[in-house]
Structure formats: C-alpha cells, structure tokens
Design an enzyme around this catalytic site. Sequence first.
Site, PDB file in Angstrom:
ATOM      1  CG  LEU A 176      43.709  45.399  39.707  1.00 13.50           C
ATOM      2  CD1 LEU A 176      42.729  46.248  40.572  1.00 13.50           C
ATOM      3  CD2 LEU A 176      43.642  44.086  40.079  1.00 13.50           C
ATOM      4  CG  ASP A 177      42.651  42.065  33.361  1.00 19.05           C
ATOM      5  OD1 ASP A 177      43.796  42.462  33.030  1.00 19.05           O
ATOM      6  OD2 ASP A 177      42.665  40.673  33.566  1.00 19.05           O
ATOM      7  N   PRO A 178      40.411  45.816  33.286  1.00 18.99           N
ATOM      8  CG  PRO A 178      40.187  46.796  31.092  1.00 18.99           C
ATOM      9  CD  PRO A 178      40.802  45.724  31.990  1.00 18.99           C
TER      10      PRO A 178
END
Length: 305
Positions: free
Chosen positions: A45-47
């Site tokens: 998951l992206d930050p």
Amino acid sequence: MTRRSFRDIHGILLLDKPLGLSSNQALQTARRLVGAAKGGHTGSLDPLATGLLPLCFGEATKIAGWLLGSRKAYEAEVRLGVTTTTADLEGDVVETRPVPSIDAGALDAALAALRGRIVQVPPAYSAIKQDGIPLYVRARRGEAVDVPSREVDVYRLDVLEHDGDRLRLHVECGSGTYVRSLAVDLGASLGCGAHLTGLRRLWVEPFMAPTMVTLDALRDAAAQGPDPLDGCLLPVEAGLAHIARVELDVAQTRVLGFGQPVPLGQGAIAGRCGVWGADGRLMALGEVGDDAILRVSRGFNLPPS
C-alpha cells in the site's frame, strides 16, 4: 521498553496500516512488536493509503506471494480538475483545469469504460522495477520513464458520493491494478484531469470482512505479554479459507510426508487446495490435477497445535 527477542511464531495479522508509513515500515514495526523471526506482507500500500495489509509471519510467509494475486476492494477519494506528477497528493501539481458540470449519466459512462478487463498504464512513480530499479527511483532522478501498459481486472467501480470536484468511489479489482491510474484515466475521460486524494483498502480475499488490528492495539497487546499478542493473529489456514480443503487419511498422509504425489481417486475436484493430514495438521498448499492426483506446491512445517 526492553529489547524484544524474536521467536518462531506462525500466523497472519490483519493490520490496519496507518497513514504515512510504507508497507515495509508497517511490516517491520509489527514484526518487532509481535517478536516474529520471519515476516512478509501480501502486497504494498502506498504511504498515503490506509487499511487492510495482511502480514504473514513464520510459515504463513509461504502463502504471502500467492495472496498477492487476490481480489481486493478499496474506497478511493478523487479530486477532479487537478493533475499531479505522482497521480496523488504527494506529487507536484502539473495542471489545473476547470471542472465541467457532470451529471450522473456522464459520470457513469466514464466509469463504465474503466470496468472489466482493461488496459492500464501504471504511474511512473510506482514500485514496478525495470532492470532491477523501481520506477519511482528513476522518476525522482528526473529520468524519462517508459511505463509499459498492462491488462488488469476491475470488477466494480461505483460512485459513493459526488460533490462538485470531489468523488468518493468503491473499487474492486484484481492484482496489479493501480487505483491512482483509474483516477487519472477517469479525469482524462471527463476532460478535466484528476488525481487520488485518499485511499483505504477495505478487504483482500479471503479476508472479506476483516477485523483489523491497529499498531496502537498491537503495542498495547505487546505490553501485556505473548498471549495477548498471539491472540491478534489468525492461524495460517485462515489464508486458505477460499480454496478447497483436502483431508488425507493415515496412508495418504504418510505418502505426502515422503514428498510423493497422492492419488485421491474418484470424486477429487481439480484445482488448488489446502491439505490437512490425518492428525488434523495443515501440511501443504497443493494442486489436484485432472488425473485426480494431489501434488504439493508448498509444504508447511507447523508445530502441533
């Protein structure tokens, strides 16, 4: 806090990843708190994304790669009229355009083109590797990045809320789909551009109605000792809940234990399966062929329960 020693622990943690951490940072934080000697996650998951990040510890890491291909669901927030370098809030603004009046019919028509089996160009700022280097590294260096298109599956793409230049969408998709790219393509179709402003992963198959654990809850459990910590984990077999279950008798268990294929006889259903031995212990992830013979894909070495 005293230094936590690592131990052999096997199970799956349904982490509610917080905003701002990379998936690897979240994994390493959780692994230290649990005290697991070995860990892995089942898809990044992206930050700027939050929500379900299944983490696998010990023997569960053997199914982490397989779970990467699972169906997933998200709630996405999109802003129309603004494009950015990264297709989300982290990037610099590239262009701002007026947002036209968009009725429900026009919006649904634009979304309909993004449903089903579609061709998508992933963002240049992504973890996809070329020649062993992530694309986002090349993009940050200012290098020209040629991102190859790919076919992905979008099973659902529905409007939850539409307010001016803001959209809230429900997305269900297959492995490799970038919701940021869906936002970009939607903005292009509407003629005004768009970028992703928020993303929350709701579920990952087979964890369709997950009870997620936050890092704060994990810290609280860690302060109480190993038993509360272990209570936060699902057993390895929970990751196999959506495939067939094959239970072996004593003779078949012995054959599989020697690493040999196991004839199952009439009535065996072809396909991927979880395999349990005569003692009730999960032994393997397997595949039953059209010849009704069970062959092991990955074996497990789990302790007696």
